[in-house]
Design an enzyme around this catalytic site. Structure first.
Site, PDB file in Angstrom:
ATOM      1  N   HIS A 159     -49.220  53.506 -11.780  1.00 38.13           N
ATOM      2  CA  HIS A 159     -47.917  52.843 -11.709  1.00 38.13           C
ATOM      3  C   HIS A 159     -47.809  51.975 -10.452  1.00 38.13           C
ATOM      4  CE1 HIS A 159     -46.524  56.360 -14.421  1.00 38.13           C
ATOM      5  NE2 HIS A 159     -47.387  55.561 -15.015  1.00 38.13           N
ATOM      6  N   ASP A 173     -45.329  50.410  -9.076  1.00 39.56           N
ATOM      7  CA  ASP A 173     -44.057  50.159  -8.389  1.00 39.56           C
ATOM      8  C   ASP A 173     -43.797  50.975  -7.126  1.00 39.56           C
ATOM      9  OD1 ASP A 173     -43.834  52.237 -10.207  1.00 39.56           O
ATOM     10  OD2 ASP A 173     -41.869  51.659 -10.971  1.00 39.56           O
ATOM     11  N   CYS A 233     -38.427  53.473 -10.913  1.00 36.74           N
ATOM     12  CA  CYS A 233     -38.985  54.324 -11.983  1.00 36.74           C
ATOM     13  C   CYS A 233     -37.908  54.860 -12.923  1.00 36.74           C
ATOM     14  CB  CYS A 233     -39.656  55.557 -11.394  1.00 36.74           C
ATOM     15  SG  CYS A 233     -41.023  55.240 -10.311  1.00 36.74           S
ATOM     16  N   ASP A 269     -49.502  52.394 -19.343  1.00 37.42           N
ATOM     17  CA  ASP A 269     -48.146  52.861 -19.094  1.00 37.42           C
ATOM     18  C   ASP A 269     -47.344  51.626 -18.689  1.00 37.42           C
ATOM     19  OD1 ASP A 269     -49.067  55.456 -19.498  1.00 37.42           O
ATOM     20  OD2 ASP A 269     -48.386  56.218 -17.561  1.00 37.42           O
ATOM     21  N   ASP A 277     -41.725  54.097 -17.116  1.00 29.39           N
ATOM     22  CA  ASP A 277     -43.126  54.341 -17.490  1.00 29.39           C
ATOM     23  C   ASP A 277     -43.387  54.027 -18.954  1.00 29.39           C
ATOM     24  OD1 ASP A 277     -43.067  55.377 -14.972  1.00 29.39           O
ATOM     25  OD2 ASP A 277     -43.728  57.383 -15.504  1.00 29.39           O
TER      26      ASP A 277
HETATM   27  N1  NVA Z   1     -48.658  55.507  -7.532  1.00 28.87           N
HETATM   28  C1  NVA Z   1     -47.396  55.983  -7.296  1.00 28.87           C
HETATM   29  C2  NVA Z   1     -46.492  56.340  -8.382  1.00 28.87           C
HETATM   30  C3  NVA Z   1     -45.133  55.977  -7.966  1.00 28.87           C
HETATM   31  C4  NVA Z   1     -44.252  55.295  -8.872  1.00 28.87           C
HETATM   32  C5  NVA Z   1     -47.341  56.906  -6.110  1.00 28.87           C
HETATM   33  O1  NVA Z   1     -47.383  56.352  -5.026  1.00 28.87           O
HETATM   34  O2  NVA Z   1     -47.271  58.124  -6.219  1.00 28.87           O
END
Ligand code: NVA
Length: 371
Positions: free
Chosen positions: A249, A251, A355, A200, A112
């Site tokens: 995020h 990923d 992550c 991030d 992050d």
């Molecule tokens: N957007 C994400 C964060 C995971 C790295 C989720 O699905 O919670």
């Protein structure tokens, strides 16, 4: 020149070339921070995290550390150099001239905070107040890399002020409901405003000359523009995933596995017009397999889609969480060798296998995959 474990070198241009050197996070002293605007917006209405804050239960910290240590050892066993951050005291409150928060977050997950692009590691602005000082956990390592690698560029994006002007107050009710959130996500109305550049590092995916950046809760358009000006030799593409009511995020949403192949979360499909660059260049975007679990583990910010938060070790080998059997099966069908890694009990500390790592060195150079 070939990589040597004796010599420190920072270099990584993409998410899939052979991984030689990586940072793995630590769960020590991780906290659930007190309420603050951008963090609250990410916590679903029915989450067990609502109304809680303080140091995470010690037995969960010990268990997460056990898993992270095992993962680090597993990578070392494959010949990969693994470094670990040096945790600061996360119970310390943070007061700046612009805001105050009662505790910090932790030194998880490194992805992050640190964005490696070629010979550079860039500390992201971050968008949560509790994560403002998180880069300090990695400073001992970055200092070491800087001293040992003459070509290493240690960069830090401008620290944001994170006043209330950075957040839309509309998001601060705990009764918004998912339908409204989806409507807002489709309109690209997110909790963060355009007051100042915010990003991030985990909203960025590296495809050689191209950087693909998710616009959402943790990265705003000014943050993406900042990245564009900071990396003038790159093409920076803005993407968004309207099916995600909590877009932070990229990923667990969009996962490149090798040149020409990307997994996409079937609930968060990349809109047609944004697929164009991939399709035109012969890339395949396939729906990721369903997660093996119906709910995240206790006190977890992330969704069950950490199933697709995999760490690619080289274009034929991928680390998949051990319980994510459907994801492993799909990888196998896609011709990838799967290395199982047990990590689910560490998910609550900020994410999965992608992550909890940050690239230091991968083989390969900066290629143009989208000419
Ligand atoms: N957007 C994400 C964060 C995971 C790295 C989720 O699905 O919670």
């Amino acid at each position: 020149m070939a990589w040597s474990p004796e010599k420190t070198e920072v270099k990584s241009w993409n998410e899939w070339d052979t991984l030689r050197h990586v940072i793995v996070g630590r769960a020590d002293d991780c906290h659930i921070p007190p309420e603050e605007p951008a963090l609250d917006a990410k916590v679903p209405e029915d989450s067990d995290m609502r109304g809680q804050w303080g140091r995470r239960p010690p037995e969960t910290i010990d268990r997460a550390n056990e898993l992270l240590n095992n993962f680090a050892d597993q990578l070392r066993g494959l010949g990969i150099r693994v470094d670990r951050p040096v945790p600061i005291d996360h119970s310390q409150p943070v007061t700046t001239p612009d805001f105050h928060t009662g505790s910090q977050f932790g030194c998880m997950p490194p992805r992050d905070v640190l964005l490696t692009v070629g010979h550079e590691m860039l500390e992201a602005t971050m968008s949560y107040r509790c994560r403002w000082f998180e880069y300090l956990n990695y400073r001992p390592l970055l200092k070491q890399y800087w001293e040992e690698d003459q070509n290493f560029r240690h960069e830090a994006a401008p620290k944001p002020r994170l006043t209330d002007a950075d957040y839309h107050p509309d998001y601060l009710s705990d009764k918004i409901g998912e339908a409204k959130r989806l409507e807002w996500a489709a309109e690209k109305f997110f909790v963060t405003t355009e007051e100042e550049p915010l990003f991030d590092a985990a909203d960025v995916l590296r495809f050689g000359k191209d950087l693909v950046v998710q616009h959402g809760f943790t990265t705003n358009l000014k943050g993406i523009e900042w990245l564009r000006r900071h990396f003038p030799e790159h093409r920076v593409h803005t993407v968004n995933f309207p099916g995600d009511p909590y877009p932070i995020h990229i990923d667990a949403t969009f996962t490149p596995l090798r040149p020409g192949l990307i997994l996409n979360n079937p609930q968060r499909r990349l809109p047609e017009e944004q697929r164009e660059m991939f399709i035109r260049n012969g890339w395949e975007i396939v729906d990721a397999a369903q997660p093996a679990h119906n709910t995240p583990p206790p006190l977890c910010y992330s969704s069950t889609w950490l199933s697709m938060n995999v760490l690619v070790l080289d274009p034929k080998t991928v680390c998949v969480e051990k319980s994510e059997v459907y994801q492993a099966e799909q990888m196998d069908k896609l011709g990838m060798e799967v290395i199982e890694v047990e990590l689910r009990d560490a998910y609550a500390f900020g994410g999965g296998l992608h992550c909890c790592t940050a690239d230091v060195f991968r083989d390969g150079d900066c290629e143009d995959y989208f000419p």
